[in-house]
Write an enzyme that holds these catalytic residues in place. Structure first.
Site, PDB file in Angstrom:
ATOM      1  N   ILE A  58       0.860  -1.172   0.000  1.00 34.88           N
ATOM      2  CA  ILE A  58       0.000   0.000   0.000  1.00 34.88           C
ATOM      3  C   ILE A  58       0.898   1.224   0.000  1.00 34.88           C
ATOM      4  O   ILE A  58       2.065   1.152   0.406  1.00 34.88           O
ATOM      5  CB  ILE A  58      -0.983   0.020   1.194  1.00 34.88           C
ATOM      6  CG1 ILE A  58      -0.251  -0.077   2.534  1.00 34.88           C
ATOM      7  CG2 ILE A  58      -2.013  -1.065   1.066  1.00 34.88           C
ATOM      8  CD1 ILE A  58      -1.180  -0.040   3.740  1.00 34.88           C
ATOM      9  N   ASP A  59       0.373   2.333  -0.476  1.00 35.94           N
ATOM     10  CA  ASP A  59       1.183   3.534  -0.640  1.00 35.94           C
ATOM     11  C   ASP A  59       1.684   4.079   0.696  1.00 35.94           C
ATOM     12  O   ASP A  59       1.094   3.813   1.746  1.00 35.94           O
ATOM     13  CB  ASP A  59       0.380   4.621  -1.354  1.00 35.94           C
ATOM     14  CG  ASP A  59      -0.100   4.185  -2.729  1.00 35.94           C
ATOM     15  OD1 ASP A  59       0.620   3.396  -3.363  1.00 35.94           O
ATOM     16  OD2 ASP A  59      -1.182   4.627  -3.143  1.00 35.94           O
ATOM     17  N   LYS A  60       2.729   4.868   0.629  1.00 35.74           N
ATOM     18  CA  LYS A  60       3.326   5.463   1.826  1.00 35.74           C
ATOM     19  C   LYS A  60       2.288   6.151   2.703  1.00 35.74           C
ATOM     20  O   LYS A  60       2.242   5.954   3.919  1.00 35.74           O
ATOM     21  CB  LYS A  60       4.408   6.457   1.417  1.00 35.74           C
ATOM     22  CG  LYS A  60       4.993   7.262   2.571  1.00 35.74           C
ATOM     23  CD  LYS A  60       5.908   8.369   2.069  1.00 35.74           C
ATOM     24  CE  LYS A  60       6.355   9.271   3.209  1.00 35.74           C
ATOM     25  NZ  LYS A  60       7.164  10.419   2.744  1.00 35.74           N
TER      26      LYS A  60
END
Length: 307
Positions: free
Chosen positions: A133-135
Site C-alpha cells: 500500500i502507498d506510503k
C-alpha cells in the site's frame, strides 16, 4: 557505469526526451545527469531545456546507483496477527513499505526484519512483501515469513480469492449507492510519477459502495478485485471523486490530514498451511476518525456511529 546512446527523432527539451527514450531514467534523473555533464549531445555539454537537432546522438553515461543497505531496525510494529507463516500488520501513514532509491531505510521491511525472518521470493529489498500500500495510505498488509507462505498468498491474489477492502473519504456526493469501475491502468503518458487510465493498460477493477454522505464529501468502501499501482486513487479520480487529501490525483483545495484519506480496513485470506479462512479488521487512524466526526457534525449526522 551504465552507457547508453540514442538518436534524436523528435523535438522535445532534452530532459524530457531522455525520459521518453529511456524509460528506466526519470525526468529528474535526466535533468541531474545533464547538469552533471553525464548526458551530452554529439559530445557537447548541454542544458536540460535545450532541444537537440533531429539526427543528433545523445550519449548517456550515468554512474551506478549507490547500493541500498537493508538493515533490520527496531521500529515498533502494530501486529494484528502472526503465526509460523504469516504476519498481518497495520501500517501507519507515512511509512514506506520497502527500501527504494530515496527511501533506503526506516521502512516496514526494515522493521519486519528485526522482528522475524521473511520469505526470499521477492528478492533482497522486498523480502516477505506479497502486496503493498502507498506510503500515505494506512492499514492492513499480509507479509510472508517463508517461501511456502509467499507462494500461497501470491496465488490467492492472482486467483482473486482474498479480501482487500478500503475505506476512503472522497470529494463530491455520489449519486449511486454502489458500483464498479472497470478501467485499464498504466503509466501516465503526461507524468511519469502518475498512473492513469490508458487504453493499453493492465485490467483493473474496483468495487465501491457508499457508507455515508456529507454533501461535499462522501465516505465509501472500496473492494479490490485487482491490485494495480494507485488503483483506488486513480479509479476514483477518473470517475470524478478523487480521494480527499490525495496530493497526486486530487485537487489542491481538500481536507487537511497526513496524506490521502484512504485506509486498508479489512483483509482476508486462507492460512497457507491449514487453509483456514482468516479475516482481520483495523480501525481508521485517529486523524481519519476525527475528520469523519467533523464531517458528520457539519452534515447533522450522529457522531458516535461505528465506521
Amino acid at each position: 557505469m551504465e552507457i547508453k546512446e540514442f538518436t534524436v527523432d523528435q523535438k522535445l527539451r532534452l530532459d524530457k526526451l531522455v525520459a521518453v527514450m529511456e524509460p528506466t531514467i526519470s525526468r529528474s534523473q535526466a535533468k541531474a545527469g545533464i547538469e552533471a555533464g553525464n548526458i551530452t549531445v554529439d559530445g557537447n555539454v548541454v542544458k536540460p531545456k535545450d532541444i537537440a537537432e533531429l539526427g543528433a546522438t545523445v550519449h548517456i553515461a550515468l554512474p551506478d546507483p549507490e547500493p541500498l543497505d537493508l538493515t533490520p531496525e527496531n521500529i515498533p510494529l502494530d501486529i494484528v496477527y502472526e503465526d509460523d507463516d504469516v504476519i498481518v500488520v497495520n501500517k501507519p501513514q507515512g511509512m514506506v513499505v520497502h527500501p527504494a532509491p530515496g527511501h533506503p531505510n526506516h521502512t516496514l521491511v526494515n522493521a519486519l526484519l528485526y522482528h522475524s525472518p521473511l520469505s526470499t521470493i521477492n528478492g533482497k529489498f522486498r523480502p516477505g512483501i506479497v502486496h503493498r500500500i502507498d506510503k500515505d495510505t494506512s492499514g492492513l498488509l499480509m507479509v510472508a515469513k517463508n517461501d511456502h507462505a509467499h507462494q500461497s498468498l501470491s496465488a490467492q491474489l492472482q486467483a482473486k480469492t482474498n479480501l482487500r477492502e478500503y475505506v476512503a473519504i472522497v470529494h463530491g456526493n455520489f449519486k449511486e449507492d454502489q458500483g464498479i469501475v472497470r478501467a485499464p491502468l498504466g503509466r501516465s503518458p503526461k507524468d511519469r510519477k502518475k498512473q492513469a487510465v490508458v487504453a493499453d493498460g493492465r485490467p483493473a477493477v474496483t468495487h465501491f459502495r457508499v457508507l455515508e454522505r456529507y454533501g461535499d464529501y462522501t465516505l465509501i468502501a472500496c473492494r479490490l478485485e485487482t491490485g494495480r499501482t494507485h488503483q483506488i486513487r486513480v479509479h476514483l479520480a477518473y470517475i470524478g471523486h478523487p480521494v480527499a487529501g490525495d496530493p497526486l490525483y486530487g485537487p489542491k483545495k481538500t481536507l487537511k490530514g497526513a496524506g490521502q484519506f484512504l485506509h486498508a480496513r479489512e483483509l482476508g485470506f486462507k492460512q497457507p498451511t491449514t487453509g483456514k479462512e482468516l479475516v482481520f479488521t483495523a480501525p481508521v487512524p485517529p486523524i481519519f476518525a476525527a475528520t469523519i466526526e467533523k464531517l458528520r457534525k457539519q452534515a447533522g449526522l450522529p457522531v458516535d456511529k461505528a465506521i
